[in-house]
Design an enzyme around this catalytic site. Structure first.
Site, mmCIF file in Angstrom:
data_model
loop_
_atom_site.group_PDB
_atom_site.id
_atom_site.type_symbol
_atom_site.label_atom_id
_atom_site.label_comp_id
_atom_site.label_asym_id
_atom_site.label_seq_id
_atom_site.Cartn_x
_atom_site.Cartn_y
_atom_site.Cartn_z
ATOM 1 C CE LYS A 94 -19.533 -2.723 -1.301
ATOM 2 N NZ LYS A 94 -20.302 -2.129 -0.209
ATOM 3 C CE LYS A 127 -9.202 -10.487 -0.182
ATOM 4 N NZ LYS A 127 -8.549 -10.114 1.037
ATOM 5 C CE LYS A 176 -4.150 -1.990 1.979
ATOM 6 N NZ LYS A 176 -5.056 -2.122 3.112
#
Ligand code: SF4
Length: 346
Positions: free
Chosen positions: A209, A206, A127
């Protein structure tokens, strides 16, 4: 009555059932990946364990978020918890920020957590590599996770494989703290989801949303079909007459999670022998999903019409959680020399 439950839960030493903690970030309505990877297992666990299931809103603020959206997302996720069958009579459902001890314990754990351990976390490396300015919260995220779990002295943590490294760090933090201040925290075990990594409808990444490769658990029949019909299948099956390979097709993998097991041999056979096309195969999957989601939609409709009921459930859960959290923090502060008034009065 609530007080009675609080006291009962507070007697950490003498409890009968093993304690479980798990959390999910409030990204609104849960989706199929959340259900297969976590919620389905949580519903089973509540029968056997003393479970604490938390909407971890303080984790959500370590990434992109809008403060004005967060309350509705928190409530929507809580509705999803209840819709899939988490039962407030069998488990404790609450919101992380309603129990301030999570943040306090995470600060205290920072004092026993080496910076190098945090910098080594794969999720942090992933990240942070995509950000120009890295918030310190992203680095310290696993310390808050350790506090979430250990605040309740949970012994079992249901996790996906991508969270195993963080859980190992939790165990390490418990070990370091115990060796410095005396044995108190258990080293929680991972209960790895049998579902493994759930790939999205793109068959590649994966299910999530944010990648728009999933379907919400409260989607109606039409929405389910609209999403499932876009699912990527075996790339070698270009025409209906081409034999397919169920073992490489993500639609088939989803069938194994959602379709009646007795139908699976036929689905695989019809695919390999090119007797059934992918569209028809996806229709069967959509029907399985729709059947699974139907009771979720019904329960969600009730809670959406009665949001006060959800708020009350979350408040009762937070009250129960706070009872245990306060007891843990009393012990932790005492051992770390932060309960100075009591210590000086002795
Ligand atoms: Fe996949 Fe089903 Fe098509 Fe076979 S028939 S490739 S299992 S979608």
């Amino acid at each position: 009555m609530e007080r009675g439950r609080e006291e009962e839960a507070s007697s950490a030493g003498g409890r009968g059932r093993r304690r479980v903690f798990s959390g999910m970030q409030p990204s609104g309505e849960a989706h199929l990946g959340n259900y297969l990877g976590a919620l389905r297992q949580w519903v089973e666990l509540q029968e056997e364990y003393e479970c604490f299931f938390c909407v971890v809103d303080e984790h959500a603020i370590t990434g992109e978020f809008a403060g004005e959206d967060l309350p509705a997302r928190t409530l929507d996720l809580a509705v999803s918890f209840l819709a899939v069958g988490l039962d407030p009579e069998r488990c404790t459902i609450f919101v992380q920020s309603d129990v301030p001890e999570h943040v306090e314990l995470s600060w205290l754990f920072n004092s026993v957590t080496p910076l190098g351990d945090l910098e080594r976390m794969t999720q942090f490396k992933d990240k942070s590599s995509r950000l120009e300015s890295v918030p310190a919260g992203l680095l310290n995220y696993p310390v808050l996770q350790a506090a979430d779990i250990l605040l309740y002295r949970a012994e079992v943590v249901p996790v996906g494989e991508d969270q195993l490294q963080h859980l190992e760090l939790t165990r390490e933090i418990a070990r370091r703290w115990n060796s410095r201040f005396g044995s108190y925290f258990p080293e929680p075990e991972a209960l790895v989801s049998k579902a493994g990594r759930i790939l999205g409808l793109d068959g590649d990444q994966k299910m999530s949303k944010s990648l728009d490769n999933t379907v919400g658990i409260l989607a109606d029949s039409e929405e389910v079909w609209a999403r499932v019909r876009t699912a990527v299948t075996d790339p070698q099956r270009v025409k209906k007459s081409d034999p397919g390979r169920p073992e490489v097709c993500n639609v088939y993998t989803l069938h194994t999670h959602l379709t009646d097991p007795e139908k699976l041999p036929d689905i695989a056979h019809q695919c390999r022998t090119a007797q059934r096309g992918c569209v028809e195969c996806k229709r069967i999957l959509a029907a399985s999903i729709d059947e699974r989601f139907a009771p979720f939609r019904e329960r969600a409709a009730h809670y959406r019409e009665n949001p006060d009921e959800v708020v009350q459930i979350l408040e009762a859960g937070a009250q129960r959680a706070r009872g245990i959290a306060r007891e843990t923090m009393r012990e932790v502060r005492g051992r770390m020399g932060l309960d100075w008034r009591t210590a000086l009065a002795r």
